[in-house]
Design a protein around this motif. Structure first.
Motif, short mmCIF file in Angstrom:
data_model
loop_
_atom_site.label_atom_id
_atom_site.label_comp_id
_atom_site.label_asym_id
_atom_site.label_seq_id
_atom_site.Cartn_x
_atom_site.Cartn_y
_atom_site.Cartn_z
N ASP A 6 66.77 29.75 33.82
CA ASP A 6 65.77 28.81 34.34
C ASP A 6 64.40 29.32 33.87
OD1 ASP A 6 64.05 27.14 35.66
OD2 ASP A 6 64.74 27.65 37.68
N ALA A 7 63.93 28.77 32.75
CA ALA A 7 62.69 29.24 32.15
C ALA A 7 61.47 28.90 32.99
CB ALA A 7 62.54 28.66 30.75
N SER A 8 61.63 28.04 33.99
CA SER A 8 60.47 27.67 34.81
C SER A 8 59.96 28.82 35.66
CB SER A 8 60.83 26.47 35.71
OG SER A 8 61.75 26.85 36.73
N VAL A 9 60.78 29.86 35.86
CA VAL A 9 60.35 30.99 36.68
C VAL A 9 59.45 31.94 35.89
CG1 VAL A 9 62.47 30.82 38.01
CG2 VAL A 9 62.33 32.48 36.13
N LEU A 10 59.35 31.77 34.59
CA LEU A 10 58.56 32.67 33.76
C LEU A 10 57.08 32.36 33.90
CD1 LEU A 10 60.78 32.59 30.54
CD2 LEU A 10 60.63 34.42 32.23
N PRO A 11 56.20 33.36 33.73
CA PRO A 11 56.52 34.73 33.34
C PRO A 11 56.97 35.58 34.53
CG PRO A 11 54.16 34.51 33.59
CD PRO A 11 54.73 33.14 33.83
N VAL A 12 57.76 36.60 34.24
CA VAL A 12 58.17 37.55 35.26
C VAL A 12 57.75 38.95 34.82
CG1 VAL A 12 60.12 36.14 36.03
CG2 VAL A 12 60.47 37.87 34.27
N PHE A 13 57.49 39.79 35.79
CA PHE A 13 57.06 41.16 35.53
C PHE A 13 57.92 42.14 36.33
CE2 PHE A 13 53.68 38.09 35.23
CZ PHE A 13 53.19 38.32 33.96
N ASN A 14 59.13 41.71 36.60
CA ASN A 14 60.08 42.44 37.45
C ASN A 14 61.28 42.83 36.60
OD1 ASN A 14 61.94 43.31 39.33
ND2 ASN A 14 62.00 41.40 40.50
N SER A 15 61.52 44.11 36.43
CA SER A 15 62.63 44.55 35.59
C SER A 15 63.97 44.09 36.14
CB SER A 15 62.62 46.08 35.45
OG SER A 15 62.76 46.71 36.72
N HIS A 16 64.12 44.00 37.45
CA HIS A 16 65.37 43.49 38.02
C HIS A 16 65.64 42.06 37.55
CE1 HIS A 16 64.94 46.47 41.62
NE2 HIS A 16 65.55 47.04 40.59
N ALA A 17 64.62 41.25 37.54
CA ALA A 17 64.78 39.86 37.11
C ALA A 17 65.16 39.79 35.64
CB ALA A 17 63.49 39.08 37.36
N ILE A 18 64.47 40.56 34.82
CA ILE A 18 64.76 40.54 33.38
C ILE A 18 66.17 41.06 33.11
CG2 ILE A 18 64.04 41.45 31.13
CD1 ILE A 18 61.19 41.75 32.46
N GLU A 19 66.56 42.15 33.77
CA GLU A 19 67.88 42.74 33.55
C GLU A 19 69.00 41.80 33.99
OE1 GLU A 19 66.21 47.30 34.16
OE2 GLU A 19 67.35 46.31 35.75
N SER A 20 68.71 40.92 34.93
CA SER A 20 69.74 39.99 35.40
C SER A 20 70.13 38.96 34.34
CB SER A 20 69.27 39.26 36.67
OG SER A 20 68.31 38.25 36.36
N GLN A 21 69.33 38.84 33.28
CA GLN A 21 69.55 37.80 32.28
C GLN A 21 69.98 38.35 30.92
OE1 GLN A 21 68.99 34.33 33.38
NE2 GLN A 21 69.21 35.66 35.17
N LEU A 22 70.20 39.63 30.80
CA LEU A 22 70.47 40.23 29.49
C LEU A 22 71.74 39.68 28.85
CD1 LEU A 22 69.59 43.98 30.19
CD2 LEU A 22 68.13 42.18 29.24
N HIS A 23 72.73 39.35 29.66
CA HIS A 23 74.00 38.89 29.09
C HIS A 23 73.90 37.50 28.47
CE1 HIS A 23 73.71 37.53 33.22
NE2 HIS A 23 74.66 36.63 33.02
N HIS A 24 72.74 36.85 28.59
CA HIS A 24 72.54 35.55 27.97
C HIS A 24 72.04 35.65 26.53
CE1 HIS A 24 71.83 33.86 32.30
NE2 HIS A 24 73.12 33.98 32.00
N ILE A 25 71.85 36.86 26.02
CA ILE A 25 71.37 37.02 24.65
C ILE A 25 72.38 36.42 23.68
CG2 ILE A 25 70.84 38.70 22.83
CD1 ILE A 25 69.85 40.60 25.01
N ASP A 26 71.92 35.54 22.83
CA ASP A 26 72.79 34.88 21.87
C ASP A 26 73.31 35.90 20.85
OD1 ASP A 26 74.08 32.72 20.56
OD2 ASP A 26 72.42 32.57 19.13
N GLY A 27 74.64 35.95 20.68
CA GLY A 27 75.24 36.86 19.72
C GLY A 27 75.54 38.24 20.24
N LEU A 28 75.17 38.54 21.49
CA LEU A 28 75.40 39.85 22.07
C LEU A 28 76.90 40.15 22.15
CD1 LEU A 28 74.18 42.37 23.53
CD2 LEU A 28 74.44 41.08 25.67
N ALA A 29 77.28 41.38 21.81
CA ALA A 29 78.68 41.79 21.88
C ALA A 29 79.16 41.83 23.32
CB ALA A 29 78.87 43.16 21.23
N GLU A 30 80.46 41.71 23.50
CA GLU A 30 81.07 41.84 24.83
C GLU A 30 80.74 43.21 25.42
OE1 GLU A 30 83.71 41.79 28.25
OE2 GLU A 30 82.45 40.35 27.18
N HIS A 31 80.78 44.24 24.63
CA HIS A 31 80.48 45.60 25.08
C HIS A 31 79.10 46.00 24.56
CE1 HIS A 31 84.89 45.25 24.97
NE2 HIS A 31 84.87 46.06 26.01
N PHE A 32 78.23 46.41 25.47
CA PHE A 32 76.90 46.82 25.04
C PHE A 32 76.34 47.88 25.97
CE2 PHE A 32 76.07 43.40 28.04
CZ PHE A 32 74.86 43.70 28.65
#
Length: 519
Positions: free
Chosen positions: A300-326
């Protein structure tokens, strides 16, 4: 093709002993191992003796097997190599009575002392142009003398990763060097090695899936970023807020990338997640590194910008092309020594976690809880409701091994709490801590993770003996992974800390990575 050309030699004192040291530009542990392996392989090939690469038990040490009945020819070739390249010699098996025996391989007396050795090691000392990092004995090439039984089979002098007994007759084959050390990954452009077919099989603990790395990074001195933050908080933005007095960039990410290049070259792709920022020194033109904007990954890009590492870390698995294991790293995390991917994952896909002695405070959230403790308590509430056990332990601040599918499942399982975390612009008592705590407990309780072990170091910059701690770390280099954290530093401490930290990082990681701009 991998550059195997020799280099200048200098005399240096290594552990209080004079040694001849070869200087190479861009030197990494994997390159040292490769140079040593190829040096022995080439001289044996010229001598016409039979030899084959062996899958040894130490990933840093190349091992070459030869027939014991060809010992005279093998030794003659190795003597010539030692004299030509100033190699040193150490007996390995039988284990010498004198500790740390290392002899000049150009001297006949040295070879007389290993006349009956079943395993010996050829050692070259190699360093980078700064001479701050020296590779020696632990990367030497070992030569095993294999005996022949009455039935013609070959018998190895010790265990290896495949087997001590091999058929007597076998056609040699070429195999990727990556088969013989878990420190290598695909795309390393390493020379192939000569071996036997039995040594090329895939073993149950061989990791064949790709592993990526994800960083989160922010430049706090960037005026545009500061202005976005001020607009959200309602503060008045002033240009002088970007001055060096307020923010001091240490470029930890530069050195963390160097640590991956040197000590985890098996990493496939690297993703740097930022708020539309790119480090000035970063060369992101290489195909295996990419800067990813928050806009690309937030569901949900409407919540941006964010300055909270917890919020950013919650979305890492949405990276396009990211391997299953990282692996997820903060820029203050470093690989201190060469590490195999098996440190973080099993070959069957399970991830590993590294428990700390720290504990989450008991009871519900209190007003005096830190944001981190509050998030852990929220994790605990959700985990207890789903699985039953009450989680109390936290995890070491080392690279976090994660699976994309498990993070997707967690996001779905705890959708409401997850959405609150994603939308939390600054750390809040309702946050979860998805990658540093929640994931590992959830994966363990659902049978997809297990405890691991790593020799870990942690340095808090706001300590009075900082210089002594860093000097010890640089001298011993015995941490596999470590973190340098400045969460409690005050502004008047930054300059003094930087005067100590910069030389330490330059000394620990003197070799630039391919991800740095030239000049």
């Amino acid at each position: 093709m991998f550059d195997l050309t020799s280099a200048d030699r200098v005399e240096m004192s290594i552990q209080m002993m004079p040694r001849t040291v070869h200087i190479h530009s861009g030197l990494t542990p994997l390159q040292v191992r490769t140079r040593n392996h190829v040096a022995v392989e080439q001289v044996l090939a010229r001598s016409g003796v039979e030899y084959f690469a062996v899958r040894g038990l130490d990933d840093r040490v190349p091992v070459i097997g030869v027939r014991a009945d060809q010992r005279s020819a093998v030794v003659a070739a190795l003597v010539d190599l030692a004299r030509e390249t100033q190699a040193y010699l150490a007996p390995i098996l039988p284990k010498p009575a004198v500790r740390d025996v290392l002899m000049d391989g150009s001297e006949d007396t040295a070879w007389a002392k290993v006349a009956d050795a079943k395993v010996l090691r050829m050692v070259w000392f190699r360093t980078d142009p700064t001479r701050s990092l020296v590779y020696g004995r632990e990367y030497g090439c070992e030569i095993e003398f294999w005996g022949t039984a009455r039935d013609g089979r070959l018998w190895g002098p010790r265990h290896n990763r495949v087997g001590r007994v091999l058929p007597g007759e076998s056609n040699p084959v070429e195999a990727p060097m990556e088969k013989f050390t878990r420190l290598a990954g695909v795309g390393q452009d390493l020379p192939p090695v000569r071996t036997r077919p039995e040594m090329t099989v895939t073993l149950p603990d061989d990791i064949t899936f790709p592993i990526d790395v994800v960083y989160t990074w922010v430049d706090g001195t960037d005026p545009a970023w500061q202005q976005r933050r001020a607009q959200v908080t309602g503060e008045t933005y002033h240009a002088e807020s970007a001055s060096a007095a307020r923010f001091l960039s240490r470029d930890e990410l530069r050195y963390s990338l160097r640590s991956i290049h040197a000590n985890a070259p098996w990493v496939r792709n690297i993703y740097i997640v930022t708020d539309d920022q790119t480090p000035r020194w970063l060369d992101d033109s290489r195909s295996n590194i990419r800067v990813v904007s928050h806009k690309e990954i937030f569901s949900d890009a409407s919540v941006l910008p964010v300055f909270n590492s917890h919020a950013i870390e919650s979305q890492l698995h949405h990276i396009d092309g990211l391997a299953e294991h990282f692996l997820y790293l903060n820029d203050d995390m470093f690989f201190g020594r060469p590490m195999a991917p098996q440190t973080f994952f099993l070959a069957n896909g399970l991830s590993k976690f590294f428990l700390s002695q720290g504990r989450v405070p008991v009871g519900p959230i209190r007003e005096d809880d830190t944001p981190v403790d509050a998030a852990h308590k929220n994790n605990r509430r959700l985990l207890e409701a789903k699985f039953g056990p009450v989680t109390t332990q936290v995890f070491q601040h080392v690279p976090y091994a994660l699976r994309r599918s498990v993070m997707t499942e967690i996001e779905s399982e705890f959708a409401a709490d997850y959405a609150l975390t994603m939308a939390s612009r600054f750390r809040h008592t309702e946050d979860l801590s998805p990658v540093s705590n929640l994931y590992h407990h959830y994966a363990f309780l659902s049978g997809r993770a297990l405890p691991g072990s790593v020799k870990y170091g942690y340095v808090q910059l706001a300590v009075p003996d900082l210089a002594a701690r860093l000097a010890r770390a640089l001298e011993r280099r015995d941490w596999e992974a470590y973190c340098i954290n400045d969460a409690y530093s005050t502004e008047d401490q930054l300059a003094a800390q930087d005067a100590v930290l910069r030389p330490f990082l330059d000394g620990y990681f003197p070799v630039p990575s391919p991800y740095e701009k030239q000049g």
